[in-house]
Design an enzyme around this catalytic site. Sequence first.
Site, PDB file in Angstrom:
ATOM      1  N   ILE A 134     -19.494  68.600  80.507  1.00  0.00           N
ATOM      2  CA  ILE A 134     -19.051  67.240  80.196  1.00  0.00           C
ATOM      3  C   ILE A 134     -18.946  67.247  78.671  1.00  0.00           C
ATOM      4  CG2 ILE A 134     -19.598  64.781  80.217  1.00  0.00           C
ATOM      5  CD1 ILE A 134     -21.019  65.193  82.866  1.00  0.00           C
ATOM      6  N   PRO A 135     -17.722  67.394  78.152  1.00  0.00           N
ATOM      7  CA  PRO A 135     -17.510  67.779  76.749  1.00  0.00           C
ATOM      8  C   PRO A 135     -17.694  66.655  75.734  1.00  0.00           C
ATOM      9  CG  PRO A 135     -15.420  67.443  77.822  1.00  0.00           C
ATOM     10  CD  PRO A 135     -16.473  67.260  78.890  1.00  0.00           C
ATOM     11  N   CYS A 136     -18.933  66.223  75.547  1.00  0.00           N
ATOM     12  CA  CYS A 136     -19.201  65.129  74.610  1.00  0.00           C
ATOM     13  C   CYS A 136     -18.866  65.516  73.168  1.00  0.00           C
ATOM     14  CB  CYS A 136     -20.641  64.655  74.733  1.00  0.00           C
ATOM     15  SG  CYS A 136     -21.876  65.952  74.633  1.00  0.00           S
ATOM     16  N   HIS A 137     -18.706  66.813  72.904  1.00  0.00           N
ATOM     17  CA  HIS A 137     -18.280  67.229  71.555  1.00  0.00           C
ATOM     18  C   HIS A 137     -16.849  66.760  71.255  1.00  0.00           C
ATOM     19  CE1 HIS A 137     -16.954  70.543  74.189  1.00  0.00           C
ATOM     20  NE2 HIS A 137     -15.967  70.711  73.311  1.00  0.00           N
ATOM     21  N   ARG A 138     -16.097  66.391  72.278  1.00  0.00           N
ATOM     22  CA  ARG A 138     -14.717  65.916  72.089  1.00  0.00           C
ATOM     23  C   ARG A 138     -14.643  64.420  71.787  1.00  0.00           C
ATOM     24  NH1 ARG A 138     -12.667  68.997  77.481  1.00  0.00           N
ATOM     25  NH2 ARG A 138     -13.027  71.124  76.729  1.00  0.00           N
TER      26      ARG A 138
END
Length: 166
Positions: A134-138
């Site tokens: 779940i790409p919270c870095h994006r």
Amino acid sequence: MKKSVYIHKFKTKLGWFRLASTEKGVAIINFTDPVGFKSDMKKRFGDYEVKTGGVMNKKVEKQILSYLDGKLKKFSLKLDLDGTAFQRRVLGKVGSIPYGKTITYGKIAASVGNSKAARAVGSVNAGNSLPIVIPCHRVLAANGLGGYAGGLKLKKYLLNLENIEY
């Protein structure tokens, strides 16, 4: 019969990843805080039987390694998400951000029905138990990078991996 949680640890160019999965799917991915992993395990799976290995964890390992090598653009894993309805909605939106793209905390807040909840979206991201998948870095702040539970150096590394300008 007691429920089981499977744990697994593997090494990458970013260091050690620790995983936990259930029959529902991957539940915890931790690569920045081994003490936090133990705490999360105790809090969420304190009454489960802990076993090592697991088919799901091997699948997660393979996909994360492929992602870090720049080969995998979209994860295909079953997820065992925890949290409130709001948290699950936010994580669902974050999980749908395409590889190489970003969105702001405010836009995610608006997309889940509360345009004033940008800070709450940030808090949900900070507690994301499935980073990278779940790409919270994006997710970025309106005026810059925003935060990242693993630190800004790691956030920049992941954004650079995806050729994202920030």
